[in-house]
Design an enzyme around this catalytic site. Structure first.
Site, PDB file in Angstrom:
ATOM      1  N   GLU A   1       0.892  -5.968   1.520  1.00 55.63           N
ATOM      2  CA  GLU A   1       0.108  -4.777   1.228  1.00 55.63           C
ATOM      3  C   GLU A   1       1.084  -3.664   0.843  1.00 55.63           C
ATOM      4  O   GLU A   1       2.144  -3.522   1.458  1.00 55.63           O
ATOM      5  CB  GLU A   1      -0.705  -4.345   2.444  1.00 55.63           C
ATOM      6  CG  GLU A   1      -1.458  -3.046   2.224  1.00 55.63           C
ATOM      7  CD  GLU A   1      -2.229  -2.619   3.474  1.00 55.63           C
ATOM      8  OE1 GLU A   1      -2.750  -3.487   4.182  1.00 55.63           O
ATOM      9  OE2 GLU A   1      -2.271  -1.417   3.740  1.00 55.63           O
TER      10      GLU A   1
ATOM     11  N   GLU B   1      -0.422   7.843   1.463  1.00 53.17           N
ATOM     12  CA  GLU B   1      -1.446   8.180   2.458  1.00 53.17           C
ATOM     13  C   GLU B   1      -1.092   9.528   3.070  1.00 53.17           C
ATOM     14  O   GLU B   1       0.087   9.913   3.126  1.00 53.17           O
ATOM     15  CB  GLU B   1      -1.492   7.156   3.584  1.00 53.17           C
ATOM     16  CG  GLU B   1      -1.877   5.761   3.181  1.00 53.17           C
ATOM     17  CD  GLU B   1      -1.803   4.809   4.365  1.00 53.17           C
ATOM     18  OE1 GLU B   1      -2.854   4.560   4.966  1.00 53.17           O
ATOM     19  OE2 GLU B   1      -0.702   4.340   4.685  1.00 53.17           O
TER      20      GLU B   1
END
Length: 924
Positions: free
Chosen positions: A177, A182
């Site tokens: 991933e 973020e």
């Protein structure tokens, strides 16, 4: 959508930035799950103060292959689809993802993802949106870029990230991933008045949850800028084996595939760089394998955009929970564009278009250390003691205070202990001890050869007990990156005693007991000593003499296997033997040798020697394979009648090939021994053959059944010969009565690992590369006795010792793999006359595998780069020490060392005369 930055053992450096340690998980609509244990974040300082970096120009080889500029009035269904669920992302998030135009829409050239309060009938308190390009846009390698303005307030958690389209290597996170950016809880203000402004970039990979791994960095914008106030550009450049993160064009993070270090036998023995990894089942063998290559980031991935509310990360840091006021009118994640570029220079690898800056691969700058398990050298089966702390810190096992607010220190104690390590526990809960992951090149310790008699031992003195009188004292030891761990009260030690304030106490735990409780002895990497978690405040305690060791491992024969075939008498389990001639070897007295065994060959062709009486009497020499030998003394009484006969040595294992047992045999001329001489009538001669050579020839060293000494088959008639002192043993397993004298072999040559002590080791020679001189042996002071002396004339040269010119032509190359965790190259040197050129300085160089000219390796360092860090002083002996771990990390294959050089700078050494003694490669 992922969580925070790197999870590393060096967590104490960043503890103030995270208020809680939590576990996060995320489920996509395709049941993709993510869980992250974040207890540390590697924070990066912003780009130059007051400046957003926009002057890093993209290579013209970046070609845009996909984009969404959001210039229309609807979300393009050919590029994005909505994931609709109320699963909470597996992170206990408090939103339902919908496809409602209230939660996601295009307006004014932007995509808006909006989190809103839900109605009373909703399963969750908030609604939001999550968009994916899966099977609409999937890519391997490229540049992925977004320009966006982030939402803010307690509970906000937006993300721009990537997941594998096909989980080639297995479920999350085995197939990887990539979190491009973020944020959580932007613009909240903590108790110190600091406004939250960090962005995060992270990779997730490794083993199946909950043993998954991740690594990454946090970054804050320059000059107080906040990602929620303006639009900023966030990107990664992803190529084979490397991913780089950018904010407004500034490269703040680089992550790379692990770089495995191999020895000359093509065995993985460590990591030059510790990066990502994955593990998956080999479809052919069915075995679960660890891979340190570009996987899992070498497959197609797709993009995701979402805005979560609360959850195990956003809800547990900053102010905690969710601020309803922040969402009362909706919080918007506003995206100007998303663009995907392909590197046209090499689309298959993504290489050739890099946007980079100085320092982007420096560990103290942008390069992130990953969480890959470190392959250790295959166990040699040889017991090697480990000293973790004794007066000084072992650099391979740094002193460690996990999250502690008070750093451990070195203090002087009583005369018996000298320098010791002192641990102090404040109000922050912590454990303390020694941790290989704090070192520059972490490598666990293989204690498995000592399982029967080895121990973990340490001395501890409590200076001040914990404030909580109920606190107990604990010992904890881990292996394989905490895959296995054993935790015991110190009262469960062999001594069974509780600490007494002000008194030193020894504690011992047997390796066998730790193994029985589940510890993997082949890869021990953390050792901890601490009072009960949460009850240690106020404790001050000192530790010394921390070892993993076995009595007499080096220097005591009983601890290493040895087989005596004949010494003044026969071994009844290995009787003297005539294969085929019908004779019976006899015992004969021979001068100083006393009782010997005599073999006589008649007219019948035969071979003779010693053989195991039963299969279970076969000899297992695997524990001494690195330096063990077969050695015997032989005297030729009467030579064979046929003068063409040559003398041979032969070894068989597991029954031998002649017996149809699929065994192995190795045969050598006696002149191929270490001594390289033929028998002489009437003279005793020693012959030595290395077990490592026999193993390389295919002998099963763990099941030796027959040892033979004989003249050529069919040519031996008339031969009479005697054998004595025949045995299989490890020369380094024999002790010296004088501890001040370096250990030596049977013939007074230095023991394995000692390349020079009074004389050069067998196969190693004193050497002048290019100057035409012959280094000499000279008598020095009483402490050094015989030493090597080198003299440099007008011809530029380098000098030292090598095996390439020695007996065996390189067979004496030294394999230091078993010493990697704490071993050193060490020597003493005295400059008799300094070089005429005052600007000259002194160098140490070591080579392996034939050196660079022959495809091998070399490492060169100044003597001032040694552990001692001092330059030579004329007329004075000085010790120099170089850690094997550092040498290996610099690129040397330590399994095949063949040259060691000490010399003044090339072409500046004329006039130099210097002496070397006690040159060794060993554990300190």
């Amino acid at each position: 959508m992922k969580t925070t930055g790197s999870v590393k053992r060096k967590s104490h450096a960043f503890a103030t930035l995270i208020s809680a340690s939590v576990t996060l998980a995320l489920f996509g609509c395709d049941d993709t799950e993510t869980k992250t244990d974040f207890n540390a974040v590697d924070f990066v300082q912003p780009a130059p103060t007051g400046k957003i970096v926009t002057d890093n120009k993209l290579s013209s080889d970046w070609k845009m292959v996909w984009s969404d500029e959001f210039d229309g009035d609807t979300i393009d269904p050919d590029k994005w689809f909505h994931e609709v669920n109320c699963a909470g992302g597996g992170n206990n998030e408090n939103q339902c993802y919908t496809d409602s135009p209230e939660n996601s829409f295009v307006a004014d050239g932007n995509l808006n993802i909006v989190a809103l309060p839900a109605n009373d009938t909703s399963e969750k308190d908030y609604t939001s949106a999550r968009l994916s390009t899966k099977n609409l846009g999937d890519w391997k390698y490229g540049r992925f870029e977004m320009r966006a303005k982030m939402p803010f307030g307690q509970g906000t958690w937006p993300a721009f990230w990537m997941l594998p389209t096909d989980e080639v290597y297995g479920g999350w996170p085995k197939s990887g991933e990539i979190d491009i950016v973020e944020t959580v809880n932007l613009k909240t203000i903590n108790d110190e008045g600091v406004t939250e402004s960090n962005v995060y970039g992270t990779l997730h990979y490794g083993k199946a949850w909950p043993k998954n791994d991740e690594s990454g960095k946090a970054y804050s914008l320059p000059s107080g800028l906040n990602p929620a106030d303006e639009f900023h550009t966030y990107a990664i450049e992803w190529q084979e084996g490397e991913i780089r993160w950018y904010v407004d064009g500034y490269l703040y993070q680089t992550q790379m595939a692990s770089d495995v270090r191999y020895n000359s036998k093509d065995q993985a023995v460590g990591l030059r760089h510790r990066g990502w990894y994955t593990e998956y089942y080999n479809l052919v063998t069915g075995e679960l394998e660890t891979h340190w290559d570009a996987a899992p980031f070498d497959q197609d991935f797709h993009l995701l955009l979402n805005l979560a509310v609360g959850g195990d990360w956003a809800g547990n840091v900053n102010d905690g929970g969710i601020d309803p006021a922040a969402f009362a009118n909706g919080q918007a994640f506003v995206i100007d564009y998303v663009r995907v570029y392909e590197c046209s220079a090499n689309p298959e690898t993504g290489k050739g278009c890099e946007t980079v800056r100085a320092g982007y691969k420096d560990a103290d700058d942008a390069l992130v250390t990953g969480a890959a398990p470190i392959p250790r050298p295959p166990s040699t089966g040889v017991a090697v003691n480990l000293t973790i702390f004794d007066t000084v810190e072992n650099p391979s096992w740094p002193i460690w205070g996990d999250n502690g607010e008070i750093e451990p220190t070195i203090q002087t104690d009583d005369e018996a202990h000298g320098e010791v390590v002192e641990f102090s526990i404040g109000d922050t809960n912590t454990v303390m001890g020694f941790n290989v992951f704090e070192s520059d090149a972490p490598l666990g310790f293989d204690a498995s050869p000592m399982i029967d008699a080895g121990n973990v031992s340490f001395e501890m003195k409590v200076v001040t007990p914990p404030s909580n009188s109920s606190a107990e004292w604990w010992f904890k030891i881990e292996s394989n990156g905490a895959e296995e761990a054993v935790e015991l009260r110190v009262t469960e030690s062999v001594e069974g005693l509780a600490p007494v304030t002000g008194e030193w106490q020894t504690y011992t735990f047997s390796l066998q007991s730790l193994s029985d409780k589940g510890l993997d002895l082949t890869n021990i990497d953390v050792l901890m000593l601490f009072p009960t978690w949460g009850s240690g405040s106020g404790a001050v305690y000192r530790v010394d003499n921390v070892t993993i060791a076995q009595e007499g491992v080096v220097g005591s024969g009983p601890n290493t296997p040895e087989l005596t075939l004949f010494e003044d008498g026969p071994n009844p389990d290995w009787a003297p033997w005539d294969c085929c001639g019908g004779s019976t070897p006899t015992e004969q007295t021979d001068g100083d040798n006393g009782n010997t065994v005599e073999f006589v060959i008649g007219s019948q062709a035969t071979v003779m020697g010693f053989t195991a009486s039963e299969p279970d009497k076969a000899f297992d020499g695997s524990a001494i394979i690195s330096d063990g030998v077969v050695q015997f003394d032989m005297k030729l009484v009467t030579p064979p009648t046929n003068s063409e006969a040559v003398w041979l040595f032969k070894v068989e294992s597991t029954g031998g090939v002649e017996n149809g047992n699929e065994g192995a045999a190795a045969e050598y001329n006696l002149t191929e021994s270490e001594e390289a001489v033929a028998p002489t009538v009437g003279e005793w001669q020693t012959y030595t053959f290395k077990l490592s050579d026999l193993a390389a020839a295919g002998i099963a060293i763990d099941d030796i059944t027959t040892i033979m000494i004989f003249p050529s088959w069919g040519l031996g008639e008339g031969a009479v010969y005697r054998v004595d002192n025949a045995r299989i043993y490890s020369p380094s397993g024999e002790s010296s009565d004088d501890d001040s004298t370096p250990p030596t072999g049977e013939d007074n040559t230095p023991a394995p690992g000692t390349l020079f002590a009074d004389m050069a080791a067998t196969g190693w020679v004193l050497w002048d590369c290019c100057g035409g001189t012959t280094p000499s042996l000279e008598i020095d002071d009483a402490d050094h006795n015989m030493v090597a002396e080198f003299t440099i004339g007008a011809q530029p040269t380098v000098m030292g010792l090598n095996t390439r010119s020695g007996i065996g032509g390189g067979d004496a190359n030294f394999d230091a793999s078993a010493l990697l965790s704490q071993g050193v190259v060490q020597f003493e040197m005295k400059v008799v006359n300094a070089p005429n050129d005052a600007s000259s300085y002194w160098l140490f160089k070591i080579e392996s595998g034939g050196g660079p000219d022959n495809g091998g390796k070399a490492v060169e360092l100044a003597l001032t780069d040694s552990n001692e860090g001092v330059a030579p002083v004329t007329g004075q002996w000085q010790t120099y020490t170089f850690a094997l771990d550092d040498i290996a990390n610099a690129g040397l294959d330590i399994s095949d060392i063949d040259v060691v050089m000490i010399f003044p700078l090339w072409d500046t050494g004329e006039g130099a005369v210097y002496r070397i003694d006690n040159l060794k490669i060993a554990n300190p």
